[in-house]
Design an enzyme around this catalytic site. Sequence first.
Site, short mmCIF file in Angstrom:
data_model
loop_
_atom_site.label_atom_id
_atom_site.label_comp_id
_atom_site.label_asym_id
_atom_site.label_seq_id
_atom_site.Cartn_x
_atom_site.Cartn_y
_atom_site.Cartn_z
N GLY A 27 11.28 -14.26 28.55
CA GLY A 27 12.15 -14.48 27.40
C GLY A 27 11.87 -13.52 26.27
O GLY A 27 11.24 -12.48 26.47
N GLU A 31 16.73 -5.02 24.68
CA GLU A 31 17.57 -4.11 25.47
C GLU A 31 16.89 -3.68 26.78
O GLU A 31 17.56 -3.44 27.79
CB GLU A 31 17.93 -2.90 24.59
CG GLU A 31 18.93 -1.94 25.18
CD GLU A 31 20.20 -2.59 25.75
OE1 GLU A 31 20.73 -3.54 25.15
OE2 GLU A 31 20.64 -2.13 26.83
N GLY A 32 15.55 -3.58 26.77
CA GLY A 32 14.83 -3.22 28.00
C GLY A 32 15.10 -4.23 29.11
O GLY A 32 15.41 -3.85 30.24
N HIS A 33 14.99 -5.51 28.78
CA HIS A 33 15.28 -6.54 29.79
C HIS A 33 16.74 -6.45 30.24
O HIS A 33 17.06 -6.59 31.42
CB HIS A 33 15.08 -7.95 29.22
CG HIS A 33 13.67 -8.27 28.83
ND1 HIS A 33 13.25 -8.37 27.53
CD2 HIS A 33 12.57 -8.52 29.59
CE1 HIS A 33 11.97 -8.68 27.49
NE2 HIS A 33 11.53 -8.78 28.72
N GLN A 60 -1.07 -16.21 33.14
CA GLN A 60 -1.38 -14.79 32.94
C GLN A 60 -1.90 -14.49 31.54
O GLN A 60 -2.07 -13.33 31.18
CB GLN A 60 -0.18 -13.93 33.30
CG GLN A 60 1.02 -14.04 32.37
CD GLN A 60 2.25 -13.36 32.95
OE1 GLN A 60 2.87 -13.85 33.89
NE2 GLN A 60 2.63 -12.22 32.38
N LYS A 149 8.04 0.03 32.52
CA LYS A 149 7.22 -0.14 31.31
C LYS A 149 5.89 -0.80 31.68
O LYS A 149 4.84 -0.42 31.18
CB LYS A 149 8.01 -0.99 30.30
CG LYS A 149 7.22 -1.69 29.23
CD LYS A 149 6.82 -0.72 28.14
CE LYS A 149 6.24 -1.41 26.93
NZ LYS A 149 5.21 -2.39 27.21
N LEU A 184 10.46 -0.18 24.31
CA LEU A 184 10.80 -1.54 23.84
C LEU A 184 9.88 -2.56 24.51
O LEU A 184 9.57 -2.45 25.69
CB LEU A 184 12.26 -1.86 24.16
CG LEU A 184 13.32 -1.00 23.48
CD1 LEU A 184 14.70 -1.64 23.63
CD2 LEU A 184 13.02 -0.76 22.00
O1 PAF Z 1 6.71 -8.89 32.89
C1 PAF Z 1 6.81 -10.10 32.57
O2 PAF Z 1 7.56 -10.48 31.67
C2 PAF Z 1 5.94 -11.12 33.30
O3 PAF Z 1 4.71 -10.59 33.65
C3 PAF Z 1 6.64 -11.72 34.52
C4 PAF Z 1 6.91 -10.68 35.60
C5 PAF Z 1 7.96 -12.37 34.11
C6 PAF Z 1 5.76 -12.81 35.15
O4 PAF Z 1 5.50 -13.84 34.26
#
Ligand code: PAF
Length: 277
Positions: A27, A31-33, A60, A149, A184
């Site tokens: 979330g 713009e990168g996503h 993580q 990235k 970004l």
């Molecule tokens: O790159 C990310 O945003 C996260 O590491 C991912 C791949 C969604 C895993 O939680």
Amino acid sequence: MKVVPTIAELRKELAKARNTAFVPTMGNLHEGHLSLVRRARELAGPKGPVVTSIFVNRLQFAPHEDFDTYPRTFERDCELLRSAGCDIVFAPNEAELYPEPQGYKVQPPSELADILEGHFRPGFFTGVCTVVLKLFNCVQPASAVFGKKDYQQLMVIRRMVAQLALPLHIEAGETTRADDGLALSSRNGYLSEAERAEAVQLSRALADVKRALHNGERDIAALEKRAMNTLSVRGWKPDYVVVRRQVDLQPPQGGEPLVVLAAAKLGTTRLIDNVEV
Ligand code: PAF
């Protein structure tokens, strides 16, 4: 576009789907996503669904990291995803994805996952691989798009998919940059105005190393040291600036495609970036 909070509903939605393209995210989209989602749209074709997951994955984050404060901007994310051509937003809460403590975990190989980011963030790639494998199991995509990235993450996921013979294609999305060259990132939002102006120096340091390599400089250790020093003098706290082989992120042997990777702290914000040579 549908927002789906449970695995059961997602499976129902996708029961007859073919050629699903998937973009996992945490979330706070930018713009990168969205460029990854647009690439997923192309991969899925006119009939296949594009699924984006939004899930801030506790596994993580180290205890001292920003899990609790990681920006959650769900409504805005959904608006952006709709405009980028996403069909389904899979947005489970923690109880849905981790109904009990996640005892089974994916342990990626040390030579790839305990270097660079994995060295400075122990356990990070175990957390990433575990959630990504679980998300793949939920979505069962034909392809999934990961940004360059997070170059090491892309490599770790690619290797996981290959070694576990997962039936999907991993697509690499190019890094999207601001006009001044800053990659970004959701974490750019943590930067003060002054830090944001300074932040471009990370991509400049990478570009300098790339230029030097193109100009025939071969003392890689000296190049790395010079880049670290340039950042330190400007007030950064660099974790690493390294030249590695693209294929496995190991030190170069000569002649193979290279990538320059860097991670550095500016104030309290840790930024990463890389450039292929
Ligand atoms: O790159 C990310 O945003 C996260 O590491 C991912 C791949 C969604 C895993 O939680």
